[in-house]
Design a protein around this motif. Structure first.
Motif, PDB file in Angstrom:
ATOM      1  N   SER A 115       0.848  -1.190   0.000  1.00  0.00           N
ATOM      2  CA  SER A 115       0.000   0.000   0.000  1.00  0.00           C
ATOM      3  C   SER A 115       0.884   1.241   0.000  1.00  0.00           C
ATOM      4  O   SER A 115       1.947   1.253   0.628  1.00  0.00           O
ATOM      5  N   LEU A 116       0.458   2.284  -0.705  1.00  0.00           N
ATOM      6  CA  LEU A 116       1.186   3.551  -0.747  1.00  0.00           C
ATOM      7  C   LEU A 116       0.424   4.626   0.019  1.00  0.00           C
ATOM      8  O   LEU A 116      -0.774   4.812  -0.188  1.00  0.00           O
ATOM      9  N   PHE A 117       1.110   5.332   0.896  1.00  0.00           N
ATOM     10  CA  PHE A 117       0.533   6.419   1.677  1.00  0.00           C
ATOM     11  C   PHE A 117       0.433   7.653   0.785  1.00  0.00           C
ATOM     12  O   PHE A 117       1.450   8.140   0.273  1.00  0.00           O
ATOM     13  N   VAL A 118      -0.782   8.156   0.571  1.00  0.00           N
ATOM     14  CA  VAL A 118      -0.978   9.236  -0.404  1.00  0.00           C
ATOM     15  C   VAL A 118      -1.885  10.330   0.153  1.00  0.00           C
ATOM     16  O   VAL A 118      -2.707  10.086   1.034  1.00  0.00           O
ATOM     17  N   ALA A 157       0.840  -0.705  -7.257  1.00  0.00           N
ATOM     18  CA  ALA A 157       0.382  -0.803  -5.877  1.00  0.00           C
ATOM     19  C   ALA A 157      -0.914  -1.605  -5.779  1.00  0.00           C
ATOM     20  O   ALA A 157      -1.788  -1.501  -6.638  1.00  0.00           O
ATOM     21  N   ASP A 158      -1.026  -2.390  -4.715  1.00  0.00           N
ATOM     22  CA  ASP A 158      -2.261  -3.121  -4.460  1.00  0.00           C
ATOM     23  C   ASP A 158      -3.314  -2.226  -3.822  1.00  0.00           C
ATOM     24  O   ASP A 158      -4.507  -2.362  -4.100  1.00  0.00           O
ATOM     25  N   ARG A 159      -2.846  -1.329  -2.963  1.00  0.00           N
ATOM     26  CA  ARG A 159      -3.741  -0.419  -2.262  1.00  0.00           C
ATOM     27  C   ARG A 159      -3.066   0.935  -2.098  1.00  0.00           C
ATOM     28  O   ARG A 159      -1.854   1.077  -2.290  1.00  0.00           O
ATOM     29  N   ILE A 160      -3.878   1.911  -1.719  1.00  0.00           N
ATOM     30  CA  ILE A 160      -3.339   3.180  -1.231  1.00  0.00           C
ATOM     31  C   ILE A 160      -3.891   3.382   0.174  1.00  0.00           C
ATOM     32  O   ILE A 160      -4.942   2.846   0.527  1.00  0.00           O
ATOM     33  N   GLU A 161      -3.147   4.124   0.991  1.00  0.00           N
ATOM     34  CA  GLU A 161      -3.673   4.550   2.284  1.00  0.00           C
ATOM     35  C   GLU A 161      -3.864   6.051   2.241  1.00  0.00           C
ATOM     36  O   GLU A 161      -2.898   6.810   2.053  1.00  0.00           O
TER      37      GLU A 161
END
Length: 251
Positions: free
Chosen positions: A134-137, A152-156
């Protein structure tokens, strides 16, 4: 239902004020998991000012031995040391944050365009170990396509501006919702008929502001909550506090 991952950094920071083994990070984790927390989050910074490397391994053992159905999320800047730690521990999820080592806490999301090559390589490296990344955005709909490009599978979603007292919560919530909407349409999963990039959220989320966020983005995969949850636990205890947050998240 949105998963609750309890961030234990504040517990570790309290322990580290004295050369004593309490409060026990693994002990608090066990209480939270028994109360229904879906996972544990830690952010082991290089100076070990709160979570230590030894905590990471102890928590990994706890989850593997006693709570195999719960998730372990390790946050950090994707340095070589961090990536090697993840490859050894094999958490369910690694969340990449763009923190400088001296930062007190995460306070901004990735500029994915400027760091795309590095992120893509680090994401692929951990995905090869069956670790979700997951990427912090920041709240910005344009990050959805960029996150998809780097794999990326997810973002946070960084929810600090939404949760910060005195801010324009309504405007920030609208930006968060728009970003989540864009993520549903982005990525490999969407091309295959799935739901796009998964969306997590975290930072300055509380019992008071969490309900509106969940109402606006009902398909949030996970909320990682530490500071406010730990503060509430001083009043209610960790078990009751976890139950209060889980009730808001649909648990």
């Amino acid at each position: 239902m949105t998963d609750l991952s309890v961030n234990l950094n504040a517990v570790a920071q309290l322990r580290n004020r004295r050369d004593l083994p309490w409060p026990s990070v693994t002990g608090v984790a066990r209480v939270c998991l028994a109360a229904g927390a879906d996972g544990i989050t830690v952010h082991p910074r290089p100076d070990e000012r709160h979570i230590r490397r030894s905590d990471v391994f102890a928590l990994s053992d706890l989850l593997r031995d006693e709570w195999q159905d719960r998730e372990f999320n390790i946050e950090g800047y994707p340095s070589e040391d961090f990536l090697r730690l993840c490859e050894v521990v094999r958490p369910d999820q690694a969340t990449f944050v763009p923190d400088d080592p001296g930062q007190a806490t995460s306070d901004h999301g990735w500029d994915i365009g400027a760091h795309g090559t590095m992120l893509a390589e680090a994401i692929e490296r951990l995905q090869n170990c069956a670790i979700r990344v997951s990427l912090f955005v920041d709240a910005d709909p344009s990050v959805a396509a960029l996150a998809a490009e780097v794999g990326a599978d997810r973002i946070e979603l960084y929810t600090g501006p939404y949760g910060h007292p005195g801010g324009d919560a309504a405007a920030e919530l609208a930006r968060l919702k728009a970003t989540a909407d864009a993520c549903r349409k982005a990525g490999i999963r969407a091309a295959r008929g799935g739901a796009g990039i998964g969306v997590n959220a975290g930072h300055d989320l509380t019992l008071d502001n969490l309900p509106a966020l969940v109402a606006a983005i009902p398909d949030l995969e996970e909320c990682s909550i530490g500071h406010a949850l730990t503060a509430d636990a001083l009043l209610y205890g960790f078990a009751e506090t976890v139950r209060k947050y889980r009730a808001i998240l649909g648990g």
